[in-house]
Design a protein around this motif. Structure first.
Motif, mmCIF file in Angstrom:
data_model
loop_
_atom_site.group_PDB
_atom_site.id
_atom_site.type_symbol
_atom_site.label_atom_id
_atom_site.label_comp_id
_atom_site.label_asym_id
_atom_site.label_seq_id
_atom_site.Cartn_x
_atom_site.Cartn_y
_atom_site.Cartn_z
ATOM 1 N N VAL A 199 72.710 56.598 70.753
ATOM 2 C CA VAL A 199 71.316 57.008 70.927
ATOM 3 C C VAL A 199 70.500 55.782 71.345
ATOM 4 N N HIS A 200 69.570 55.969 72.265
ATOM 5 C CA HIS A 200 68.635 54.903 72.620
ATOM 6 C C HIS A 200 67.351 55.154 71.852
ATOM 7 N N VAL A 201 66.910 54.164 71.088
ATOM 8 C CA VAL A 201 65.771 54.338 70.195
ATOM 9 C C VAL A 201 64.565 53.576 70.728
ATOM 10 N N GLU A 221 67.616 60.047 73.809
ATOM 11 C CA GLU A 221 66.610 59.108 73.331
ATOM 12 C C GLU A 221 65.854 59.686 72.149
ATOM 13 N N VAL A 222 65.472 58.791 71.246
ATOM 14 C CA VAL A 222 64.684 59.166 70.077
ATOM 15 C C VAL A 222 63.462 58.255 70.046
ATOM 16 N N LEU A 223 62.303 58.846 69.826
ATOM 17 C CA LEU A 223 61.057 58.086 69.728
ATOM 18 C C LEU A 223 60.508 58.217 68.317
ATOM 19 N N ALA A 240 62.528 52.766 60.899
ATOM 20 C CA ALA A 240 63.284 53.975 61.220
ATOM 21 C C ALA A 240 64.169 53.752 62.443
ATOM 22 N N ALA A 241 63.638 53.047 63.437
ATOM 23 C CA ALA A 241 64.413 52.764 64.647
ATOM 24 C C ALA A 241 65.619 51.881 64.333
ATOM 25 N N ALA A 242 65.424 50.895 63.485
ATOM 26 C CA ALA A 242 66.541 50.015 63.115
ATOM 27 C C ALA A 242 67.634 50.800 62.390
ATOM 28 N N LEU A 243 67.232 51.671 61.477
ATOM 29 C CA LEU A 243 68.219 52.495 60.771
ATOM 30 C C LEU A 243 68.942 53.441 61.716
#
Length: 157
Positions: A134-136, A107-109, A122-125
């Protein structure tokens, strides 16, 4: 602050009261359309978390998700679909944080401290380029910035 704390101060509305009354009273209570849909969403989500959450917990998360989305919704056409998705995400995150279910991908926050939408971009990219590996998640911190000392703003920027 966790999700429970964020919603603890929310104003109760008709769906929460109706679901609690129908559960506690035992009498056959006629539910309004939103209450019936919220109950159906909770019933559909319950099998996805067998032995992890009770029906009361799932209902609470569905109702809180609905209240959160309905509070600022101008267009209500897809409110119940979005409610189901948000409640499922919240319940999944809670179960994962407790170690009751695994995380299939890392996961990335992304956190935006100025509420300018940069974390969503940033999440969309990241989601596009990671192609499901990856789960954003995204978050904003406007309350943190108001209560933090000036030096923390430089660290968070």
């Amino acid at each position: 602050m966790g999700l429970d704390e964020a919603f603890r101060g929310a104003r109760p509305c008709r769906p929460r009261a109706a679901l609690q009354a129908s559960r506690l009273g035992g009498a056959t209570m006629e539910l309004s359309r939103p209450d019936a849909l919220l109950r159906r969403i909770a019933q559909q989500l319950l099998p996805r978390f067998p032995g992890i959450f009770s029906i009361e917990t799932v209902e609470r998360y569905v109702i809180e998700s609905y209240e959160s989305l309905a509070r600022g919704a101008r267009i209500r056409q897809h409110l119940f679909t979005l409610t189901q998705r948000l409640a499922e995400e919240r319940l999944t995150a809670l179960a994962q944080s407790r170690g009751e279910i695994g995380k299939p991908v890392c996961e990335v926050l992304f956190v935006c401290t100025h509420n300018a939408g940069r974390s969503q971009m940033a999440a969309a990219l990241m989601s596009h380029h990671a192609a499901g590996r990856v789960h954003v998640r995204t978050a904003g911190t406007p309350l943190l910035m108001r209560s933090s000392p000036p030096w923390s703003r430089r660290l968070l920027s």
